[in-house]
Design an enzyme around this catalytic site. Structure first.
Site, mmCIF file in Angstrom:
data_model
loop_
_atom_site.group_PDB
_atom_site.id
_atom_site.type_symbol
_atom_site.label_atom_id
_atom_site.label_comp_id
_atom_site.label_asym_id
_atom_site.label_seq_id
_atom_site.Cartn_x
_atom_site.Cartn_y
_atom_site.Cartn_z
ATOM 1 N N LEU A 101 0.834 -1.247 0.072
ATOM 2 C CA LEU A 101 0.016 -0.196 -0.189
ATOM 3 C C LEU A 101 1.044 1.006 0.076
ATOM 4 O O LEU A 101 0.263 1.872 -0.413
ATOM 5 C CB LEU A 101 -1.385 0.207 1.533
ATOM 6 C CG LEU A 101 -1.496 -1.112 1.361
ATOM 7 C CD1 LEU A 101 -2.793 -1.305 2.437
ATOM 8 C CD2 LEU A 101 -3.123 -0.655 -0.360
ATOM 9 N N THR B 245 5.073 2.836 1.270
ATOM 10 C CA THR B 245 6.425 2.565 2.507
ATOM 11 C C THR B 245 6.629 4.542 3.151
ATOM 12 O O THR B 245 6.286 5.005 3.027
ATOM 13 C CB THR B 245 7.538 2.601 1.085
ATOM 14 O OG1 THR B 245 7.617 3.922 0.192
ATOM 15 C CG2 THR B 245 7.217 1.065 0.092
ATOM 16 N N GLY B 246 8.042 3.768 4.260
ATOM 17 C CA GLY B 246 7.604 4.289 4.904
ATOM 18 C C GLY B 246 9.081 4.794 5.045
ATOM 19 O O GLY B 246 9.754 4.291 4.226
ATOM 20 N N ALA B 247 10.242 5.573 5.732
ATOM 21 C CA ALA B 247 11.485 5.792 6.347
ATOM 22 C C ALA B 247 11.267 4.579 6.964
ATOM 23 O O ALA B 247 12.678 3.740 6.977
ATOM 24 C CB ALA B 247 11.274 6.864 7.396
ATOM 25 N N SER B 248 10.764 4.175 8.121
ATOM 26 C CA SER B 248 10.741 2.819 8.570
ATOM 27 C C SER B 248 10.120 1.593 8.618
ATOM 28 O O SER B 248 10.062 0.615 8.892
ATOM 29 C CB SER B 248 10.233 3.267 10.301
ATOM 30 O OG SER B 248 8.856 3.219 10.427
ATOM 31 N N GLY B 249 9.305 1.673 7.762
ATOM 32 C CA GLY B 249 9.167 0.269 7.633
ATOM 33 C C GLY B 249 8.256 -0.162 5.419
ATOM 34 O O GLY B 249 7.285 1.569 5.685
ATOM 35 N N ILE B 250 7.345 -0.898 5.503
ATOM 36 C CA ILE B 250 6.451 -1.305 4.372
ATOM 37 C C ILE B 250 5.037 -1.462 4.643
ATOM 38 O O ILE B 250 4.916 -2.077 5.928
ATOM 39 C CB ILE B 250 6.652 -1.908 2.949
ATOM 40 C CG1 ILE B 250 8.006 -1.735 2.376
ATOM 41 C CG2 ILE B 250 6.605 -2.459 2.033
ATOM 42 C CD1 ILE B 250 8.535 -2.495 1.902
ATOM 43 N N ASP C 181 5.647 15.028 12.728
ATOM 44 C CA ASP C 181 5.205 14.500 11.400
ATOM 45 C C ASP C 181 4.211 14.436 10.863
ATOM 46 O O ASP C 181 4.147 13.742 10.153
ATOM 47 C CB ASP C 181 6.277 12.992 11.185
ATOM 48 C CG ASP C 181 7.083 12.791 9.763
ATOM 49 O OD1 ASP C 181 7.226 14.095 9.508
ATOM 50 O OD2 ASP C 181 7.153 11.441 9.471
#
Length: 811
Positions: A527, A529-534, A645
């Protein structure tokens, strides 16, 4: 010849002038109205409103004495005369036949039926004349000009701009859209100062418990619908409580009304009035605000049927702001037109003479999707499994519905009549409805009890002889396997809990890694992605097949572990309509996963930044939703939460485009007595407040700054920083918006956006609010409470100072 030719022209002019005069001059003593004739109403000078006889919908021989919108095709009724019913407190609408006469004579206004009997009068004397005002208010005045009586002082189900409801007045909903009798709901401005919405036990006037209240006992003063379109409740100290927040559409461009509808929702409506408005909007009433927001979830009465009738359930469509009452499967309405009367089974009720085996043959429990009747329980079992829960309801002739809560292994039994039914998308339990088995024939049903009593002993004897030798061994093997599996899962979940803070306010569900791997199909559909995970899409293996979003923390560093714990701890102790709900988590060794409710319309980033501009009303809805969510985090939680954030990627939209704040991995929790904290730089470039780069404490004002950027992006449908623009001055939105505001050219920000241009006053307001949020000095920025008031138009917005630096964080 010339005089002869001139005569028809003169007659036409006289007729025109006479009609014009009728719409402008006072209605004098001796004037009268009758149904079914040209002279059946008195019209306001603007011709916007009319007072007189209006045919009842679907009955051309019966007439209301009413006030209506005269320029709207369906002649929407906003007031209608009522009279006492048999001397009781409740009232009924005045309906008369053709041949009736309304006459202003002898200092009074009187309505008489064809037989000459008086059926209504406003009970005032010494009337000198009457007026139908441009506000929609019909007045009777004395010869001195003092108001003797007015329709605004005796409201029905609707109020209009400039109308005020003092203490002791009420609005009554209709029973149906075409039945003007008092309905099931009332909005009362009580003498004790409380503004309350009640469910009424029709046909009596008995109130059930309120389903909404202002909680202003001793402080309330009056309900006001002001000339700008705002509806608010004033208090004795001069402050105001916003009832709706839709006072933004020009009174010159739209007709406005607020009605207590037949479903119990107090809605504010607008209808295009000017030529420009009609070119942009369909010529129909459009709801722009509602109280309560979702009546299906709001009404929970211990006595009475709830929002809908007994044995039915209520559904809410957020996109259309409408409610509907439905029957569950194998049930049907008593009256398809009057659905408030409820539903009944379309099958014979279960006989209490059936034994257990016969009941199991004739009836079954079928799952129904996310429908619940929360206050109809009469029995509860725990611990128990779903199979046993089904059985206990089937064999109980009183039981009609069973609800099985898997996390707590609890079974609830419910019996008819079922009340407070609603469609609840957040419901995690399995709801089971008892219905006849489809294979049953009438003969089977009638003879089932005796047949099974006769054959049961032979079946038991044969099966016991055949299986007796092996059943003990099989039972022991199954027990060992199940016990081993249970111990393994329990051990893993205890390990997960031991790694988290004891006071973290955890969500109720702890998942194993294997459960989530299966739910996501091996982490197949991404769905985002981000800095710390998917984030992956998944589906729980429950009765409803609940869609979920699973965030898999990919980084194994200590910082990722910290973010995971912060997110679980933060969201675990929050619950708000504008926050994404954490359904559960997995914390097995290095596997860190978070399970959220699935947001079908994706992120604000995807919604906003594309080739077509989303509707202005949806962008306004998102802005208000995000501001409410931040207000909750900053001021309404047990501990203040600073998100740190805020950006479009972290704002998600559900089925009804309700905005929900997500991704709390960088959030900071502050104790009640602490307002700032020291921490390293957090957030995303373009949305980060200047103080992150200075040696000063961080407060909730960093979120306010980020909201200011997001608000400008919502207004303009573009990102804060766009390098590929024709005009270099437009590269940074915050700079450009400030320049446009100072030059009085807000229209440049929304060029080509017809809906925004049409609402340019609100665009200007939103830009001003954004500029206040973007002040470099944190103390100059408003709180989210003040931001909400400014967005709603509840307070005047002073001209914001010229910020010295918007994007020092980009340097």
């Amino acid at each position: 010849m010339a005089p002869i030719l001139f005569l028809p022209i003169l007659q036409i002019l006289l007729i025109y002038c006479t009609k014009s005069a009728q719409a402008q001059l006072n209605i004098s003593i001796g004037s009268s109205l009758t149904p079914q004739e040209v002279n059946n109403s008195w019209i306001s000078p603007s011709s916007d409103f009319a007072f007189g006889f209006r045919a009842v919908d679907g009955n051309s021989s019966s007439y209301l004495l009413a006030v209506w919108f005269n320029k709207i095709a369906d002649k929407t009724v906003i007031w209608y005369a009522k009279t006492s019913s048999n001397g009781q407190d409740d009232t009924i609408p005045v309906q008369v036949q053709s041949g009736s006469v309304l006459k202003l004579a002898d200092g009074a206004l009187s309505l008489r039926d064809p037989s000459g009997n008086e059926v209504w009068n406003p009970r005032v004397t010494d009337v000198g004349y009457a007026r139908m005002l441009n506000t929609g208010n019909f007045r009777l005045l004395g010869t001195d000009g003092a108001t003797k009586w007015e329709s605004f002082g005796d409201p029905s189900d609707t109020i209009l701009p400039t109308q005020v409801l003092p203490l002791g007045t009420a609005l009554h909903s209709r029973l149906l859209a075409t039945d003007y009798s008092n309905g099931r709901f009332q909005l009362n401005v009580q003498d004790d100062g409380n503004l309350v919405l009640y469910l009424v036990a029709v046909p009596s006037a008995y109130y059930h418990d309120p389903y909404w209240a202002s909680n202003t006992v001793g402080n309330g003063s009056q309900l006001v619908f002001n000339e700008t379109g705002r509806i608010y409740f004033t208090l004795t100290n001069g402050s105001q409580i916003n009832i709706t927040s839709a006072g933004v559409d020009s009174m010159g461009d739209f007709f406005h009304r607020a009605t207590l509808d037949t479903d119990g929702v107090f809605r504010q409506y607008i209808y295009p009035k000017s030529k420009q408005a009609r070119s942009l909007w369909q010529e129909q009433w459009r709801a722009v605000d509602a109280l309560p927001e979702n009546i299906c979830q709001t009404i929970q009465t211990k006595v009475g049927s709830g929002a809908c009738g007994f044995n039915s359930y209520c559904t809410f469509d957020g996109t259309k702001n409408t409610t509907n009452c439905l029957c569950p499967q194998r049930y049907k309405f008593f009256d398809n037109e009057r659905t408030y009367k409820g539903c009944r089974p379309d099958f014979e009720p279960q006989s209490c003479d059936l034994d257990e085996t016969a009941a199991m043959v004739q009836y079954e429990m079928t799952p129904i999707d996310r429908i619940n009747w929360p206050l109809s329980d009469y029995e509860q079992y725990s611990p128990i499994d779903e199979t046993e829960c089904r059985r206990l309801c089937v064999i109980d002739c009183f039981c009609s519905v069973a609800v099985f809560n898997k996390p707590s292994n609890t079974c609830y039994k419910k019996k008819l009549p079922l009340s407070n039914g609603n469609m609840d998308s957040s419901l995690q339990a399995t709801v089971l409805l008892k219905v006849p088995r489809s294979t049953n024939s009438p003969s089977m049903i009638s003879s089932g009890s005796s047949k099974w009593k006769k054959d049961k002993k032979y079946w038991i004897l044969g099966s016991s002889l055949f299986f007796g030798s092996s059943v003990l061994v099989n039972f022991l093997l199954i027990f060992v396997l199940l016990f081993g599996t249970y111990c393994s899962i329990t051990s893993r979940k205890k390990t997960q809990l031991s790694q988290l803070p004891s006071n973290s306010g955890l969500p109720s569900k702890i998942f194993t890694y294997r459960e989530l791997e299966k739910a996501t199909g091996g982490f197949h559909e991404v769905l985002g992605t981000g800095a710390s995970g998917i984030v992956y899409k998944g589906q729980l293996q429950d009765e409803c097949g609940t869609n979920i979003a699973v965030k898999k923390i990919e980084k194994l560093q200590q910082e990722a572990q910290k973010e995971f714990l912060v997110e679980v701890q933060t969201i675990g102790q929050t619950f708000h309509r504008n926050l994404v709900r954490l359904l559960g988590f997995c914390n097995e060794g290095t596997e860190k996963l978070l399970v959220y409710e699935f947001m079908s319309n994706g992120s604000l980033n995807t919604f906003l930044f594309n080739d077509t501009h989303p509707h202005w009303s949806l962008r306004v809805q998102v802005a208000l939703g995000v501001s409410r969510g931040l207000l909750y985090l900053h001021e309404e939680c047990n501990k203040q939460i600073i998100h740190c954030d805020m950006k479009p990627q972290n704002i998600l939209l559900d089925d009804n485009f309700v905005a929900k704040i997500s991704d709390f991995g960088l959030a900071k929790l502050l104790p009640v007595n602490q307002t700032q904290t020291n921490t390293g730089i957090r957030g995303t470039r373009g949305y980060v407040a200047p103080e992150w780069f200075k040696n000063i404490g961080i407060t909730s004002k960093v979120d306010v700054y980020s909201f200011g950027v997001i608000l400008l992006e919502l207004v303009c449908c573009r990102k804060n920083v766009e390098l590929e623009v024709a005009d270099e001055e437009q590269t940074i939105l915050t700079y450009w918006a400030n320049d446009c505001y100072r030059c009085g050219r807000i229209d440049l920000l929304v060029a080509g956006d017809d809906e925004a241009i049409f609402n340019i006053k609100k665009v200007e307001r939103f830009v001003a609010v954004a500029l206040w949020c973007l002040q470099e000095e944190p103390s100059m920025r408003p709180t989210m409470h003040k931001v909400m008031q400014m967005l709603d138009g509840a307070v005047q917005i002073p001209t914001p100072p010229d910020p010295s630096s918007y994007i020092s964080s980009l340097a």
